[in-house]
Design a protein around this motif. Sequence first.
Motif, mmCIF file in Angstrom:
data_model
loop_
_atom_site.group_PDB
_atom_site.id
_atom_site.type_symbol
_atom_site.label_atom_id
_atom_site.label_comp_id
_atom_site.label_asym_id
_atom_site.label_seq_id
_atom_site.Cartn_x
_atom_site.Cartn_y
_atom_site.Cartn_z
ATOM 1 N N TYR B 56 6.684 5.424 -2.944
ATOM 2 C CA TYR B 56 6.086 4.167 -2.402
ATOM 3 C C TYR B 56 5.549 4.563 -1.055
ATOM 4 N N VAL B 57 6.349 5.020 -0.148
ATOM 5 C CA VAL B 57 6.010 5.445 0.979
ATOM 6 C C VAL B 57 4.652 6.153 1.088
ATOM 7 N N ARG B 58 4.865 7.195 0.278
ATOM 8 C CA ARG B 58 3.539 8.155 0.049
ATOM 9 C C ARG B 58 2.286 7.231 -0.382
ATOM 10 N N PHE B 59 2.590 6.472 -1.377
ATOM 11 C CA PHE B 59 1.376 5.646 -1.881
ATOM 12 C C PHE B 59 0.694 4.786 -0.682
ATOM 13 N N ASN B 60 1.520 4.291 0.279
ATOM 14 C CA ASN B 60 1.062 3.550 1.255
ATOM 15 C C ASN B 60 0.302 4.421 2.559
ATOM 16 N N ALA B 61 1.094 5.481 2.518
ATOM 17 C CA ALA B 61 0.771 6.593 3.698
ATOM 18 C C ALA B 61 -0.492 7.226 3.396
ATOM 19 N N GLU B 62 -0.928 7.427 2.192
ATOM 20 C CA GLU B 62 -1.819 8.007 1.661
ATOM 21 C C GLU B 62 -3.101 6.932 1.311
ATOM 22 N N TYR B 63 -2.656 5.594 1.693
ATOM 23 C CA TYR B 63 -3.917 4.632 1.199
ATOM 24 C C TYR B 63 -5.190 5.025 2.081
ATOM 25 N N PRO B 64 -6.316 5.106 1.571
ATOM 26 C CA PRO B 64 -7.436 5.460 2.148
ATOM 27 C C PRO B 64 -8.205 4.608 3.086
ATOM 28 N N GLY B 65 -8.719 5.053 4.204
ATOM 29 C CA GLY B 65 -9.411 4.164 5.066
ATOM 30 C C GLY B 65 -8.776 3.758 6.198
ATOM 31 N N ASP B 66 -9.314 3.342 7.389
ATOM 32 C CA ASP B 66 -8.777 2.897 8.628
ATOM 33 C C ASP B 66 -8.435 1.346 8.355
ATOM 34 N N TRP B 67 -7.595 1.284 7.413
ATOM 35 C CA TRP B 67 -7.305 -0.266 7.218
ATOM 36 C C TRP B 67 -6.449 -0.906 8.425
ATOM 37 N N ARG B 68 -6.782 -2.274 8.512
ATOM 38 C CA ARG B 68 -5.905 -3.077 9.435
ATOM 39 C C ARG B 68 -5.556 -4.250 8.559
ATOM 40 N N GLY B 91 -15.252 -2.627 7.563
ATOM 41 C CA GLY B 91 -16.078 -3.858 7.725
ATOM 42 C C GLY B 91 -15.730 -5.129 6.787
ATOM 43 N N ARG B 92 -15.112 -4.796 5.562
ATOM 44 C CA ARG B 92 -14.893 -5.629 4.605
ATOM 45 C C ARG B 92 -13.328 -6.128 4.657
ATOM 46 N N THR B 93 -13.198 -7.628 4.391
ATOM 47 C CA THR B 93 -11.899 -8.010 4.442
ATOM 48 C C THR B 93 -11.465 -8.406 3.368
ATOM 49 N N GLU B 94 -10.525 -8.031 2.798
ATOM 50 C CA GLU B 94 -9.781 -8.482 1.318
ATOM 51 C C GLU B 94 -8.533 -9.175 1.593
ATOM 52 N N THR B 95 -8.040 -9.860 0.557
ATOM 53 C CA THR B 95 -6.773 -10.842 0.605
ATOM 54 C C THR B 95 -5.918 -10.092 0.020
ATOM 55 N N ASP B 109 13.420 -4.454 -3.180
ATOM 56 C CA ASP B 109 13.746 -3.868 -4.262
ATOM 57 C C ASP B 109 12.644 -3.863 -5.500
ATOM 58 N N THR B 110 11.759 -5.076 -5.071
ATOM 59 C CA THR B 110 10.579 -5.179 -6.041
ATOM 60 C C THR B 110 9.246 -5.602 -4.947
ATOM 61 N N VAL B 111 8.191 -5.179 -5.017
ATOM 62 C CA VAL B 111 7.094 -5.582 -4.616
ATOM 63 C C VAL B 111 5.939 -5.504 -5.754
ATOM 64 N N THR B 112 5.451 -7.127 -5.762
ATOM 65 C CA THR B 112 4.279 -7.230 -6.904
ATOM 66 C C THR B 112 3.117 -7.751 -6.160
ATOM 67 N N ASP B 113 2.033 -6.869 -6.189
ATOM 68 C CA ASP B 113 1.010 -7.071 -5.318
ATOM 69 C C ASP B 113 -0.166 -7.473 -6.200
ATOM 70 N N PHE B 114 -0.971 -8.599 -5.771
ATOM 71 C CA PHE B 114 -2.143 -8.996 -6.164
ATOM 72 C C PHE B 114 -3.248 -8.849 -5.159
ATOM 73 N N TRP B 115 -4.347 -8.549 -5.794
ATOM 74 C CA TRP B 115 -5.826 -8.694 -4.809
ATOM 75 C C TRP B 115 -6.891 -9.417 -5.557
ATOM 76 N N PRO B 116 -6.887 -10.871 -4.964
ATOM 77 C CA PRO B 116 -7.741 -11.487 -5.701
ATOM 78 C C PRO B 116 -9.210 -11.406 -5.229
ATOM 79 N N GLU B 117 -10.155 -11.163 -5.945
ATOM 80 C CA GLU B 117 -11.542 -10.835 -5.470
ATOM 81 C C GLU B 117 -12.582 -11.954 -5.812
ATOM 82 N N PRO B 118 -13.627 -12.111 -4.999
ATOM 83 C CA PRO B 118 -14.483 -13.254 -4.842
ATOM 84 C C PRO B 118 -15.106 -13.385 -6.342
ATOM 85 N N TYR B 119 -15.350 -14.323 -7.029
ATOM 86 C CA TYR B 119 -15.908 -14.564 -8.001
ATOM 87 C C TYR B 119 -16.962 -15.877 -7.994
#
Lengths: 132, 132
Positions: B56-68, B91-95, B109-119
């Motif tokens: 999980y650390v690697r998943f985050n560390a390898e996440y692509p892009g210069d995200w903030r 230049g894009r912002t996601e929630t 011990d658990t993380v459940t992650d959601f990425w709601p997109e515009p529609y």
Amino acid sequence: MVEMGNDTAADARTVIERYWAAAEHRDWNTFGALLAPDVVYEIPQTRERVRGREAYVRFNAEYPGDWRVTVERVVAEERRGVSWTSFTVDGRTETGLCFFTLDGSGLIDTVTDFWPEPYEPPAGREHLVERY
Amino acid sequence: MVEMGNDTAADARTVIERYWAAAEHRDWNTFGALLAPDVVYEIPQTRERVRGREAYVRFNAEYPGDWRVTVERVVAEERRGVSWTSFTVDGRTETGLCFFTLDGSGLIDTVTDFWPEPYEPPAGREHLVERY
């Protein structure tokens, strides 16, 4: 620290549980009684906003389909909370995530609603993930 | 009622705030120290799962892009919490919306992650909503 609440006001967990029970039972009087008169509802994904108790009750009462809602998780402080729900309609199940705030009387004054949809995972992380 | 926690364990709000600060600073040692060894991360929208601190650390560390990442809201109990964040990359912002649980030691011990997109909003409710 959790802010001390008004002794007569229900906490956010209780209010959110009543909100979803009332919605599931189409008990719009009970549902409306949980809302501040100037409640503001927003869907950031569509940039839609509904203002006021009357319009927001109607928005829910008119929501199409014979939907059923199951509460999966509620995380709540005294005056703020989040619900994770499953909506089933026409044989499909969708996830709804709502952020609530309550005013000093324990009435819901904001609801921010998210509907995350399935998507295909990006390539390049197969070495770290499994699918379920 | 809020369950009484271990006096030596940080509460969920503190842990979630440290988690995002460490991610923002690419401080993967601090980030990893907040995780239980058997942490499970899930993205229900893609049905992806990552098991264990190292992956999980690697998943985050390898996440692509210069995200903030900016934390918009944290709602937390003693051992459970939710974060609403804004991710900006290219230049894009996601929630991002994350549900966390902590074990008895205050480790995630658990993380459940959601990425709601515009529609696009469905038709038929224009009489109740405004756009913003």
